[in-house]
Design a protein around this motif. Structure first.
Motif, PDB file in Angstrom:
ATOM      1  N   SER A 263       0.822  -1.211   0.000  1.00  0.00           N
ATOM      2  CA  SER A 263       0.000   0.000   0.000  1.00  0.00           C
ATOM      3  C   SER A 263       0.856   1.261   0.000  1.00  0.00           C
ATOM      4  N   ASP A 266       0.365   3.684  -2.711  1.00  0.00           N
ATOM      5  CA  ASP A 266      -0.765   4.616  -2.746  1.00  0.00           C
ATOM      6  C   ASP A 266      -0.323   6.049  -2.473  1.00  0.00           C
ATOM      7  N   ARG A 269      -0.157   8.150  -5.600  1.00  0.00           N
ATOM      8  CA  ARG A 269      -1.359   8.564  -6.318  1.00  0.00           C
ATOM      9  C   ARG A 269      -1.607  10.036  -6.039  1.00  0.00           C
ATOM     10  N   TYR A 273      -4.278   7.997  -1.820  1.00  0.00           N
ATOM     11  CA  TYR A 273      -5.392   7.122  -1.432  1.00  0.00           C
ATOM     12  C   TYR A 273      -5.051   6.510  -0.069  1.00  0.00           C
TER      13      TYR A 273
ATOM     14  N   ILE B 142      -8.166   1.962  -9.649  1.00  0.00           N
ATOM     15  CA  ILE B 142      -7.075   1.753  -8.699  1.00  0.00           C
ATOM     16  C   ILE B 142      -6.697   0.288  -8.678  1.00  0.00           C
ATOM     17  N   GLU B 147      -2.179   2.229 -11.448  1.00  0.00           N
ATOM     18  CA  GLU B 147      -3.450   2.891 -11.639  1.00  0.00           C
ATOM     19  C   GLU B 147      -3.674   3.057 -13.131  1.00  0.00           C
TER      20      GLU B 147
END
Lengths: 306, 419
Positions: A263, A266, A269, A273, B142, B147
């Motif tokens: 994770s 993330d 992003r 996120y 996602i 992505e």
């Protein structure tokens, strides 16, 4: 565990004074830092630790060189099909992505294995070498000694992650262009912002390892054999990684310590996120709490004979 | 943690004289308590967060439908969760491998929106959407450490697949009159619009209380078919009480069980998204596929916009309605029956062949479905029924196909009647 480590251990410790029966002596708070410093120096001076860090530093170097050679003729890395570790396709546009690729490549196995070795050795290794009772002779208290050991393992988590990240950054800067980068959401961020995120990612990766560190420490309190503790920790790591791939266990998988490890991506992003990042950190805190307290319960009540 | 002075200092001999059994048990209670506390938190927090349904003024179904129609949300950003459970076998990675494998031979770009968004047809996905007026939209799928973004900004349509670092570029004009035509429906609003379009005398529409969705107060609109014979149980749409924006869309099958299809915002804001969200320049070194190149590429027998329509129809089919509408213009299509019991039929012309476009789960799964069908026979002859939890299809041995959100028996009856 070599005999040679024993004098070093004692040299750093306070002169072993045995508390008189019934006398309760409160050591100064600074004593804890002395113990921690001593513990850190002992851990990081070991050849084994240095070799582990060397292996970790070699991973980004190898990945960087491999990508450079593969893309020399202008083809894209990872065969263009999105194979290989995360972010590998972006390395050629921006060397900073080598940091993320290297962390993604080392996080599933190399990093936790190194942590497992250090954490598994923390108590059991001392017991194996016969140095544990000398440590307990010093008026540190078992809880304090355990906390110091855990802090040392955590410091190793951070150092190991930073070694990978820095080696990858140097390699990326040498082999590939740097500059503005494209997040995986397709937006552009400045290089400074990218560096900030790389640092944040390194911290998240280090925090992702606190769960297995606590688990390793607990296993380390169960046995007097350093090798057994290391092997059990690394074995558990591999088992959990395999179980995490079995679709029938999907109800259990969110509770595996390795489930949310990736994770950290993330953070790349835009906007970030957070859901899985928060899950990951919460899960690591839970593992640290459960196995940390279990290690404490075991270590403060067990008979130390070695 | 107990003070170390009292009992941790095992260097002191008197510590060993304590009743160690009880002390041990007390200490092991700590990790157990931590586990219990965590379990309680995990179990209780969702229950506490679900603090009952909001109190909203009463509203009729007609008013609620008008509210949806009048909704003029131009700017929003949020996270959408899509769950599709058609009852197809769980193919996991194999299925996406099939899809990407098929695309690879076709046009060679993994950033092609058609290929990428076909993945939405099964499983569970998280999407991020951002909209700023009709000209700027962004849809991101996602994935693990990657992505896929589809960005519409003015006349450019960009697809960016971060996993393979490939870029797809098209223009809004080329892709059809409107970007929406190319982008398959994903948000609850897209589905709600489709479902409401098909409301007629075969349908009952009621307001079914209120709910919290993505932290907002919402009315629940319940759409139920009046006819029997359809596999559609009910459609529930949660509509934001303030803006009239559909926030959640759930389709449950008549047979009961988990929702076949469920899409809803888990987080939403109606503020203007940052302008940089819609800016996209292909990163250095990324492989860019232009829309024209892709459809001209060897081996690609289907044009992109058409493929997009197929997908849209495939998803639209999920309502069990509009099937005929969605595929207008295709050859040999007929719609039998009306309302929820509509059955689409066409002649493949190939005896015994399983046409690639027939399966509700997307053409690429056709081969798999072939091994999963049940043999049936009737006045029409012999055939194979392929069933999912929502869509059933009958393919007769002489090459006729009947598809609809109806029960197996209804399909056989339709085939018999057509004979």
């Amino acid at each position: 565990m070599s005999r040679a480590e024993t004098p070093m251990r004692q040299a750093g410790a306070e002169p072993p004074e045995v508390a008189a029966p019934g006398a309760v002596r409160a050591p100064s708070p600074l004593w804890t830092f002395g113990l921690l410093r001593n513990e850190l120096v002992t851990t990081f001076r070991r050849w084994r630790t240095l070799a582990l860090l060397g292996v970790l530093a070699a991973v980004p170097v190898l990945v960087g060189i491999a990508v450079k050679i593969e893309t020399r003729d202008g083809s894209s890395a990872g065969g263009g099909g999105g194979a290989g570790p995360a972010f590998i396709a972006q390395i050629t546009n921006n060397g900073l992505f080598l940091v993320f690729t290297a962390l993604a490549a080392t996080l599933p196995f190399f990093l936790p294995m190194a942590i497992g070795v250090v954490a598994g050795d923390a108590i059991a290794g001392e017991a194996n070498a016969g140095t544990l009772r000398y440590l307990l002779v010093a008026p540190a208290g078992r809880s304090r000694l355990l906390l110091t050991k855990y802090a040392t393992v955590m410091a190793f988590c951070l150092v190991a992650t930073l070694v990978v990240a820095v080696a990858a950054l140097i390699m990326g800067a040498l082999l590939f262009p740097l500059g503005e980068l494209t997040t995986i959401s397709g937006t552009r961020i400045s290089f400074a912002d990218g560096l900030g995120r790389a640092l944040l990612i390194a911290l998240v990766v280090a925090a992702s390892l606190t769960g297995i560190a606590a688990l390793g420490l607990f296993i380390s309190t169960l046995t007097n054999s350093g090798i057994a503790a290391m092997a059990t920790t690394v074995g558990l790591l591999i088992t959990v990684q395999i179980l995490d791939q079995i679709p029938q266990l999907h109800a259990l998988q969110p509770y595996f310590f390795s489930h949310y490890w990736l994770s950290f991506a993330d953070l790349m992003r835009e906007p970030v996120y957070w859901d899985n990042l928060v899950n990951n950190l919460g899960l690591q805190a839970l593992y640290a709490g459960v196995f940390g307290s279990a290690a404490w319960a075991r270590f403060t009540t067990r008979d130390v004979t070695a | 943690m107990a003070p170390y002075e009292s009992d941790d200092n095992t260097g002191a001999p008197e510590a060993d004289e304590l009743p160690t059994g009880r002390r041990k048990a007390a200490r092991y209670a700590v990790p157990v308590a931590v586990v219990g506390l965590a379990a309680a938190t995990i179990g209780l927090v969702p229950a506490l967060a679900d603090s009952g349904d909001p109190d909203l003024p009463k509203i009729t179904a007609q008013q609620l439908i008008e509210k949806i129609a009048k909704s003029d949300v131009e700017q929003l950003s949020g996270t959408v969760r899509i769950n599709t459970d058609l009852g197809l076998p769980n193919l996991g990675g194999l299925e996406s491998g099939l899809v990407s494998g098929a695309t690879r031979s076709g046009d060679g770009s993994s950033a092609d929106p058609t290929a990428k968004l076909t993945e939405l047809v099964s499983g569970s996905h998280t999407l991020r959407v951002a909209t700023d007026g009709p000209d700027r939209q962004k849809l991101s799928l996602i994935e693990s450490a990657a992505e896929y973004s589809l960005i519409h900004n003015g006349k450019d349509v960009w697809g960016y697949d971060s996993k393979s670092n490939e870029v797809y570029h098209g223009t809004a004009e080329e892709a059809g009159k409107d970007h929406r035509g190319q982008e398959p429906p994903a948000t609850p609003k897209d589905f709600a619009d489709e479902a409401l379009k098909s409301v007629d005398d075969t349908t009952s529409v009621t307001v079914d209380g209120t709910a919290h969705v993505a932290g907002r107060d919402a009315y629940k609109l319940l759409i139920k078919p009046k006819q029997s014979g359809t596999t559609v149980g009910a459609i529930s749409i949660a509509v934001d009480a303030k803006t009239g924006m559909p926030l959640k869309f759930t389709l449950t099958p008549a047979a009961g069980g988990a929702a076949v299809f469920d899409t809803g915002f888990t987080q939403v804001t109606f503020a203007k998204p940052a302008a940089s969200t819609f800016d996209f320049t292909p990163p250095k070194g990324a492989k860019v596929t232009e829309e024209g190149d892709a459809s001209k590429a060897p081996g690609s027998d289907k044009g992109l916009p058409k493929a997009g329509d197929d997908l849209g129809a495939g998803l639209g089919e999920s309502f069990g309605k509009d099937f005929g509408k969605g595929t207008d213009g295709s050859d040999g299509f007929k719609v039998l029956g009306k309302g929820w019991n509509s059955i689409a039929t066409f002649d493949t012309g190939s005896e015994g062949g399983i046409p690639s476009g027939a399966g509700a789960g997307g053409g690429d799964l056709g081969g798999f479905l072939g091994s999963l069908g049940d043999k049936v026979s009737g006045k029409f002859g012999k055939g194979t029924v392929f069933s999912t939890r929502l869509i059933n299809a009958l393919i007769t041995d002489d090459g006729k196909v009947y598809v609809g959100a109806v029960t197996k028996n209804a399909l056989v009856e339709a085939a018999n009647a057509a004979k």
